[in-house]
Design a protein around this motif. Structure first.
Motif, short mmCIF file in Angstrom:
data_model
loop_
_atom_site.label_atom_id
_atom_site.label_comp_id
_atom_site.label_asym_id
_atom_site.label_seq_id
_atom_site.Cartn_x
_atom_site.Cartn_y
_atom_site.Cartn_z
N GLU A 240 0.83 -1.21 0.00
CA GLU A 240 0.00 0.00 0.00
C GLU A 240 0.86 1.26 0.00
OE1 GLU A 240 -2.31 -3.39 1.20
OE2 GLU A 240 -0.44 -2.58 2.00
N ASP A 241 1.98 1.22 0.74
CA ASP A 241 2.90 2.36 0.76
C ASP A 241 3.47 2.63 -0.63
OD1 ASP A 241 2.55 2.73 3.48
OD2 ASP A 241 4.25 1.45 4.01
N ILE A 242 3.83 1.55 -1.33
CA ILE A 242 4.40 1.69 -2.66
C ILE A 242 3.37 2.25 -3.63
CG2 ILE A 242 5.42 0.44 -4.60
CD1 ILE A 242 6.61 -1.50 -2.61
N PHE A 339 6.99 6.68 -14.60
CA PHE A 339 7.64 6.19 -13.39
C PHE A 339 6.61 5.92 -12.30
CE2 PHE A 339 10.13 7.16 -9.40
CZ PHE A 339 10.83 5.97 -9.41
N GLY A 340 5.64 6.84 -12.16
CA GLY A 340 4.58 6.64 -11.18
C GLY A 340 3.77 5.39 -11.46
N GLU A 341 3.51 5.15 -12.75
CA GLU A 341 2.80 3.93 -13.13
C GLU A 341 3.61 2.69 -12.78
OE1 GLU A 341 -0.11 3.27 -14.24
OE2 GLU A 341 -0.91 5.26 -14.70
N ASP A 342 4.93 2.75 -13.04
CA ASP A 342 5.80 1.61 -12.74
C ASP A 342 5.84 1.33 -11.24
OD1 ASP A 342 6.36 1.32 -15.41
OD2 ASP A 342 8.27 2.39 -15.33
N VAL A 343 5.97 2.41 -10.45
CA VAL A 343 6.01 2.24 -8.99
C VAL A 343 4.69 1.67 -8.48
CG1 VAL A 343 6.16 3.46 -6.78
CG2 VAL A 343 7.74 4.03 -8.62
N GLY A 344 3.58 2.23 -8.96
CA GLY A 344 2.28 1.73 -8.55
C GLY A 344 2.07 0.28 -8.95
N TYR A 345 2.55 -0.07 -10.14
CA TYR A 345 2.41 -1.46 -10.61
C TYR A 345 3.25 -2.40 -9.75
CZ TYR A 345 2.38 -5.49 -13.75
OH TYR A 345 2.23 -6.75 -14.28
N ALA A 346 4.44 -1.92 -9.34
CA ALA A 346 5.28 -2.73 -8.46
C ALA A 346 4.56 -3.01 -7.14
CB ALA A 346 6.61 -2.02 -8.20
N GLY A 347 3.89 -1.98 -6.59
CA GLY A 347 3.12 -2.18 -5.38
C GLY A 347 1.97 -3.14 -5.59
N TYR A 348 1.31 -3.02 -6.75
CA TYR A 348 0.20 -3.93 -7.07
C TYR A 348 0.69 -5.37 -7.15
CZ TYR A 348 -3.00 -6.51 -10.10
OH TYR A 348 -3.81 -7.47 -10.63
N LYS A 349 1.84 -5.57 -7.83
CA LYS A 349 2.36 -6.93 -7.98
C LYS A 349 2.78 -7.50 -6.63
CE LYS A 349 2.76 -8.96 -11.17
NZ LYS A 349 1.78 -9.88 -11.81
N MET A 350 3.35 -6.62 -5.77
CA MET A 350 3.72 -7.09 -4.44
C MET A 350 2.48 -7.53 -3.67
SD MET A 350 5.74 -5.07 -1.38
CE MET A 350 7.24 -4.89 -2.33
N LYS A 351 1.42 -6.72 -3.79
CA LYS A 351 0.17 -7.06 -3.11
C LYS A 351 -0.41 -8.35 -3.69
CE LYS A 351 -4.02 -4.71 -1.51
NZ LYS A 351 -4.77 -3.43 -1.58
N GLU A 352 -0.30 -8.49 -5.01
CA GLU A 352 -0.80 -9.69 -5.69
C GLU A 352 -0.04 -10.92 -5.21
OE1 GLU A 352 0.08 -10.32 -9.94
OE2 GLU A 352 -2.10 -10.26 -10.22
N LYS A 353 1.29 -10.77 -5.09
CA LYS A 353 2.10 -11.89 -4.62
C LYS A 353 1.76 -12.24 -3.17
CE LYS A 353 4.48 -12.84 -8.28
NZ LYS A 353 4.27 -14.13 -8.97
N ASP A 354 1.51 -11.19 -2.36
CA ASP A 354 1.10 -11.45 -0.98
C ASP A 354 -0.21 -12.24 -0.95
OD1 ASP A 354 3.28 -10.18 0.00
OD2 ASP A 354 2.25 -8.33 0.58
N ALA A 355 -1.14 -11.85 -1.85
CA ALA A 355 -2.43 -12.54 -1.91
C ALA A 355 -2.24 -13.99 -2.36
CB ALA A 355 -3.38 -11.81 -2.86
N GLU A 356 -1.35 -14.18 -3.36
CA GLU A 356 -1.08 -15.54 -3.84
C GLU A 356 -0.47 -16.39 -2.73
OE1 GLU A 356 1.39 -15.33 -7.25
OE2 GLU A 356 -0.10 -14.30 -8.50
N LEU A 357 0.49 -15.78 -2.01
CA LEU A 357 1.12 -16.51 -0.92
C LEU A 357 0.10 -16.84 0.16
CD1 LEU A 357 3.66 -17.61 0.44
CD2 LEU A 357 4.08 -15.33 1.38
N GLY A 358 -0.78 -15.85 0.44
CA GLY A 358 -1.83 -16.09 1.43
C GLY A 358 -2.75 -17.22 1.00
N ALA A 359 -3.09 -17.26 -0.30
CA ALA A 359 -3.96 -18.31 -0.81
C ALA A 359 -3.29 -19.68 -0.70
CB ALA A 359 -4.33 -18.01 -2.26
N ILE A 360 -1.97 -19.70 -1.02
CA ILE A 360 -1.23 -20.96 -0.92
C ILE A 360 -1.19 -21.45 0.52
CG2 ILE A 360 1.06 -22.00 -1.15
CD1 ILE A 360 1.50 -20.15 -3.57
#
Length: 395
Positions: A240-242, A339-360
């Protein structure tokens, strides 16, 4: 010159050792297993305690060179100066230093104090051992002193929970902070919410870079379990910070439209004003106050007072410079948006990975629970059958 590559957890070890009342000639061992030799120390009436250490391999090499006659006295390439932090029991030195120089920002040149004592120690170590490079470290007040030395003498270092002492720096040192030069030399790690490490002397610029580490509390021991396998500090950051940072960057990009638009509006307003001025002057040629002149005279007069002429229009500003500035602003806007889009996307992917890890993890947990339930049911059935068989045998 061979520089050292000192890891963050080694700096943490040095800062920890500085509290132990070491003696010259003794060794310390850092968390990586490396040994360091105490070559000098100071303990002043103002409460400052500082130590100079060198790596064991260099210490032995210099000792052997002196024994063999290759050196007359000890001279080291790399020296680390570690400064002890606040000891609450030292009311005469540490607490008065914290209040006068860290909080208030008192001039260190007025009277002897821990900061001037640290300067004297650094100069003595430099003169005695003539090192090619000096590193500094410390925690809390020791970190503040280390940052002070770093800014004043261009020294590399890492500190922990160091309050900001920008206001007591010399004008030259402040310039190094202001222009970003110190970002390459000094790094401080602190914890979110603790009041000392994040103290900035009411908004003064930070000396170097500061990062929020995982963990909590001001004590140096609170950092001990928060290093990764490479010796780096684990930083506190969330997806969320990212994403929020990405949005802030995009907002900055959008705000660039304001100055760019103002420059465009200025150019248009100037064109209208110039056209109006030429039209009014031309009207005065025919029976007016400029009847003795012709259109060439007006054109020559405009050419004389204008900055340049582009696109058939007289300009009273540097048009190439204005055009370049507008293009630069537009390019910066595009770059920041991307750059803002890239940073926001990085945060989204991190959140997505967290969700995937949580699902696993949830899947594995459910499978474990299901397996446990099945095992429990099977055990229950087996026990039931065993009990039934035993009952039948008694009949």
């Amino acid at each position: 010159m061979t520089s050292l590559s000192i890891k963050a957890n080694q700096y943490w070890s040095f800062s920890t050792e500085s509290y132990k009342g070491l003696e010259v000639g003794s060794f310390i061992q850092d968390v990586t297993g490396s040994y360091w030799h105490i070559i000098s120390k100071t303990d002043t009436s103002n409460g400052y305690q500082g130590y100079a250490v060198v790596n064991r391999s260099e210490f032995y090499k210099v000792r052997d060179d002196i024994t063999a006659g290759r050196l007359k006295k000890a001279k080291y390439e790399n020296v680390v100066i570690m400064s002890r932090g606040t000891e609450p029991t030292k009311f005469d030195g540490d607490l008065s230093t914290d209040i006068s120089y860290v909080v208030v920002g008192k001039n260190t040149k007025v009277k002897s104090n821990q900061f001037s004592d640290a300067e004297a120690f650094y100069k003595d170590v430099s003169q005695t051992f003539q090192p090619s490079k000096v590193y500094v470290t410390g925690h809390s007040l020791g970190g503040a002193i280390s940052q002070f030395l770093s800014a004043e003498y261009n020294l590399e270092g890492v500190t922990y929970a160091a309050p900001n002492v920008y206001r007591i720096l010399s004008p030259e040192a402040k310039k190094r902070v202001d222009n970003g030069y110190m970002d390459r030399l000094m790094t401080d790690y602190t914890h979110d919410g603790e009041q000392i490490g994040v103290f900035s002397q009411w908004g003064a610029p930070l000396i170097g870079k500061q990062y929020i580490a995982t963990g909590s509390g001001h004590g140096l021991q609170n950092f001990g379990s928060h290093f990764d396998s490479s010796g780096s500090v684990k930083l506190k950051i969330s997806p969320e910070d990212i994403q929020m940072l990405g949005n802030r960057i995009k907002n900055v990009a959008v705000n660039i439209d304001t100055p760019a638009g103002a420059l465009e509006a200025y150019r248009e307003a100037e064109e209208k004003a110039v056209r109006k001025m030429i039209r009014q002057a031309t009207d005065e040629l025919y029976g007016g106050k400029y009847s003795l002149l012709d259109e060439n005279d007006i054109d020559n007069a405009m050419a004389e007072i204008a900055k340049n002429k582009t696109g058939g229009m007289y300009r009273f500003h540097d048009e190439p410079m204005l055009d370049t500035l507008i293009q630069d602003l537009q390019r910066k806007r595009r770059d920041l948006l991307e750059f803002g889009e890239d940073v926001g996307y990085a945060g989204y992917k991190m959140k997505e990975k967290d969700a995937e890890l949580g699902a696993i993890l949830a899947k594995e947990l459910n499978a474990t629970i299901h397996s446990g339930n099945s095992a429990g049911q099977a055990t229950g059935s087996a026990l039931g059958k065993l009990g039934s068989d035993a009952w039948m045998k008694t009949k």
